[in-house]
Design a protein around this motif. Structure first.
Motif, PDB file in Angstrom:
ATOM      1  N   GLU A  98       0.814  -1.216   0.000  1.00 50.25           N
ATOM      2  CA  GLU A  98       0.000   0.000   0.000  1.00 50.25           C
ATOM      3  C   GLU A  98       0.850   1.270   0.000  1.00 50.25           C
ATOM      4  O   GLU A  98       0.333   2.365  -0.200  1.00 50.25           O
ATOM      5  CB  GLU A  98      -0.940   0.000   1.213  1.00 50.25           C
ATOM      6  CG  GLU A  98      -2.070  -1.021   1.112  1.00 50.25           C
ATOM      7  CD  GLU A  98      -2.938  -1.071   2.361  1.00 50.25           C
ATOM      8  OE1 GLU A  98      -2.501  -0.502   3.400  1.00 50.25           O
ATOM      9  OE2 GLU A  98      -4.021  -1.674   2.303  1.00 50.25           O
ATOM     10  N   MET A  99       2.154   1.117   0.221  1.00 49.46           N
ATOM     11  CA  MET A  99       3.047   2.276   0.226  1.00 49.46           C
ATOM     12  C   MET A  99       3.490   2.676  -1.177  1.00 49.46           C
ATOM     13  O   MET A  99       4.096   3.733  -1.363  1.00 49.46           O
ATOM     14  CB  MET A  99       4.290   1.975   1.072  1.00 49.46           C
ATOM     15  CG  MET A  99       4.044   1.849   2.562  1.00 49.46           C
ATOM     16  SD  MET A  99       3.488   3.409   3.271  1.00 49.46           S
ATOM     17  CE  MET A  99       4.946   4.428   3.044  1.00 49.46           C
ATOM     18  N   GLU A 100       3.224   1.851  -2.178  1.00 52.46           N
ATOM     19  CA  GLU A 100       3.784   2.089  -3.512  1.00 52.46           C
ATOM     20  C   GLU A 100       3.424   3.460  -4.066  1.00 52.46           C
ATOM     21  O   GLU A 100       4.298   4.207  -4.527  1.00 52.46           O
ATOM     22  CB  GLU A 100       3.340   0.996  -4.484  1.00 52.46           C
ATOM     23  CG  GLU A 100       3.977   1.127  -5.852  1.00 52.46           C
ATOM     24  CD  GLU A 100       3.929  -0.155  -6.659  1.00 52.46           C
ATOM     25  OE1 GLU A 100       4.446  -0.134  -7.800  1.00 52.46           O
ATOM     26  OE2 GLU A 100       3.390  -1.170  -6.163  1.00 52.46           O
ATOM     27  N   SER A 101       2.149   3.824  -4.030  1.00 52.31           N
ATOM     28  CA  SER A 101       1.744   5.121  -4.587  1.00 52.31           C
ATOM     29  C   SER A 101       2.337   6.272  -3.787  1.00 52.31           C
ATOM     30  O   SER A 101       2.708   7.312  -4.350  1.00 52.31           O
ATOM     31  CB  SER A 101       0.223   5.230  -4.623  1.00 52.31           C
ATOM     32  OG  SER A 101      -0.330   5.116  -3.324  1.00 52.31           O
ATOM     33  N   THR A 102       2.457   6.089  -2.472  1.00 52.83           N
ATOM     34  CA  THR A 102       3.062   7.125  -1.629  1.00 52.83           C
ATOM     35  C   THR A 102       4.527   7.316  -1.981  1.00 52.83           C
ATOM     36  O   THR A 102       5.015   8.458  -2.094  1.00 52.83           O
ATOM     37  CB  THR A 102       2.937   6.756  -0.139  1.00 52.83           C
ATOM     38  OG1 THR A 102       1.557   6.647   0.213  1.00 52.83           O
ATOM     39  CG2 THR A 102       3.601   7.797   0.745  1.00 52.83           C
ATOM     40  N   ILE A 103       5.255   6.213  -2.169  1.00 57.68           N
ATOM     41  CA  ILE A 103       6.676   6.292  -2.529  1.00 57.68           C
ATOM     42  C   ILE A 103       6.838   6.982  -3.878  1.00 57.68           C
ATOM     43  O   ILE A 103       7.716   7.837  -4.059  1.00 57.68           O
ATOM     44  CB  ILE A 103       7.309   4.888  -2.564  1.00 57.68           C
ATOM     45  CG1 ILE A 103       7.289   4.263  -1.167  1.00 57.68           C
ATOM     46  CG2 ILE A 103       8.742   4.958  -3.079  1.00 57.68           C
ATOM     47  CD1 ILE A 103       7.646   2.785  -1.146  1.00 57.68           C
TER      48      ILE A 103
END
Length: 397
Positions: A98-103
């Motif tokens: 779930e961190m992919e878009s944030t990264i």
């Protein structure tokens, strides 16, 4: 352009960075009182045998007990098994994915600030990206990240090599400074962790506080130690990985061209950079009983340094071990450890590395190291990576 091994400013003990092989696989250093394990199979043996080789290093360095008690990397089974299950309930594969878009968003924002025909990869991108990602994941406010950075900068500015024999004032003072910075960091995280018990938030710190197995939860010190480890090790690993990978691709322009043209090669290029320049060059163990490694007898109550950087260049395990090869397969490197202590944050580091490298390659088709300003490497002996890496971004830069 000289290679990283030719700059001459890597830590002296990193002989593998200079393309050298150890004379022996197991070596006792009389100066420090520490046993160094350099071989691949020997490293696997020590990491696998938790009965003989304990992770509770505070037995020999009691000054560290306060900061290692309840920490996953400094525990043995069965306590380690229980705590890892609790932590794993909080830090799940879903949390990472779930961190992919944030990264992606954070990486883009950092690169948007790059102006002109040059940048320092570490200061402008490789350092702030993982700090922001992990701080965001833990729920640490953006306004407090700079305070954290000051402590980490102080920790990374040292040159101290662990020793059981050094009685000098210089060693004592540097050790005391390191302890002071750890205390500040732990107190900082402890305040945030304690607040989550009364004011839960949608962040990893709250998940750590609330996670339980068989009715048991982490106590406050255990939450603090894991969060501190995650914040420190997580950001340092990714920061060094990005710098090391740029160095590897810059030293091998033909392979950089292949990676640019076929992005499916990025993951394997990352793994090979982890092998060549392992961010955490060494980890520690303590012998609980008399032991034997590669025919060498090691008494009980001895401090052991498993030198991952050297093990990942063992010619018995890797063909042409000092050669960077983006197509190396298999590549069973030990950069993230092995066995029960395999790095929990490895999936996040790999995800950050993949996103960041693709974005750098997309934005800067002419990206390369500046031959007039060679990189400066971290001076801490157990870490491998640049702390300054000037890059040119345009053909005429």
């Amino acid at each position: 352009m000289p290679t990283a091994t030719e700059y001459g400013n890597t830590p002296q003990r990193h002989f593998w960075m200079r393309g050298e092989n150890p004379k022996e696989r197991v070596v006792f250093d009389e100066t420090t009182g520490i046993w160094n394990i350099y071989g691949y199979e020997e490293s696997l043996q020590v990491m696998a045998d938790t009965t003989t080789f304990s992770s509770v290093t505070s037995r020999l360095v009691p000054e560290l007990k306060e900061f290692t008690e309840g920490g996953l990397t400094t525990l043995d089974p069965p306590r380690h098994t229980k705590l890892r299950k609790i932590v794993t309930k909080a830090f799940t594969p879903r949390v990472v994915s779930e961190m992919e878009s944030t990264i992606e968003r954070l990486a883009a924002e950092l690169l948007d600030k790059v102006d002109g025909d040059r940048m320092d990869l570490v200061a402008d991108f490789a350092y702030p990206l993982p700090v922001i990602v992990i701080a965001d994941l833990l729920g640490i406010p953006a306004s407090e990240r700079e305070v954290f950075r000051e402590w980490v900068d102080a920790m990374l500015s040292g040159t101290m090599d662990m020793s059981l024999n050094d009685e000098s004032e210089e060693y004592k003072n540097e050790f005391a400074r390191a302890i002071e910075n750890i205390q500040k960091l732990n107190a900082f995280i402890g305040e945030h962790a304690e607040s989550r018990r009364t004011e839960p938030r949608p962040d990893l710190l709250t998940k750590l506080v609330e996670a339980e197995v068989d009715g048991e939860r982490l106590n406050n010190q255990e939450v603090v130690n894991f969060a501190a480890l995650f914040l420190l090790a997580g950001h340092i690993t990714t920061s060094m990985l990005l710098g090391n990978m740029i160095l590897c691709l810059d030293e091998h322009p033909e392979q950089q061209k292949e990676v640019r043209e076929d992005r499916a090669l990025v993951p394997s290029a990352i793994e090979e950079a982890l092998r060549m320049y392992s961010p955490f060059a060494a980890i520690s163990r303590v012998t609980q009983t008399d032991a034997e490694v590669s025919g060498t007898k090691i008494p009980a109550d001895q401090l052991i340094s498993i030198t991952l950087g050297a093990a990942n260049r063992d010619e018995r395990q890797f063909a042409d071990p000092h050669t960077y090869d983006i197509r190396r397969d298999p590549n069973p490197h030990l950069a993230f450890g092995r066995g029960i202590h395999f790095c929990l944050g490895a999936p996040l580091a790999r995800l950050e590395g993949r996103i960041a490298m693709n974005m750098l390659l997309d934005r800067f088709p002419h990206l390369r190291c500046d031959p007039a300003e060679p990189p400066e490497f971290l001076t801490i002996p157990n870490l491998t990576g640049p702390q300054k890496l000037p890059l040119l971004l345009t053909p005429e830069g």
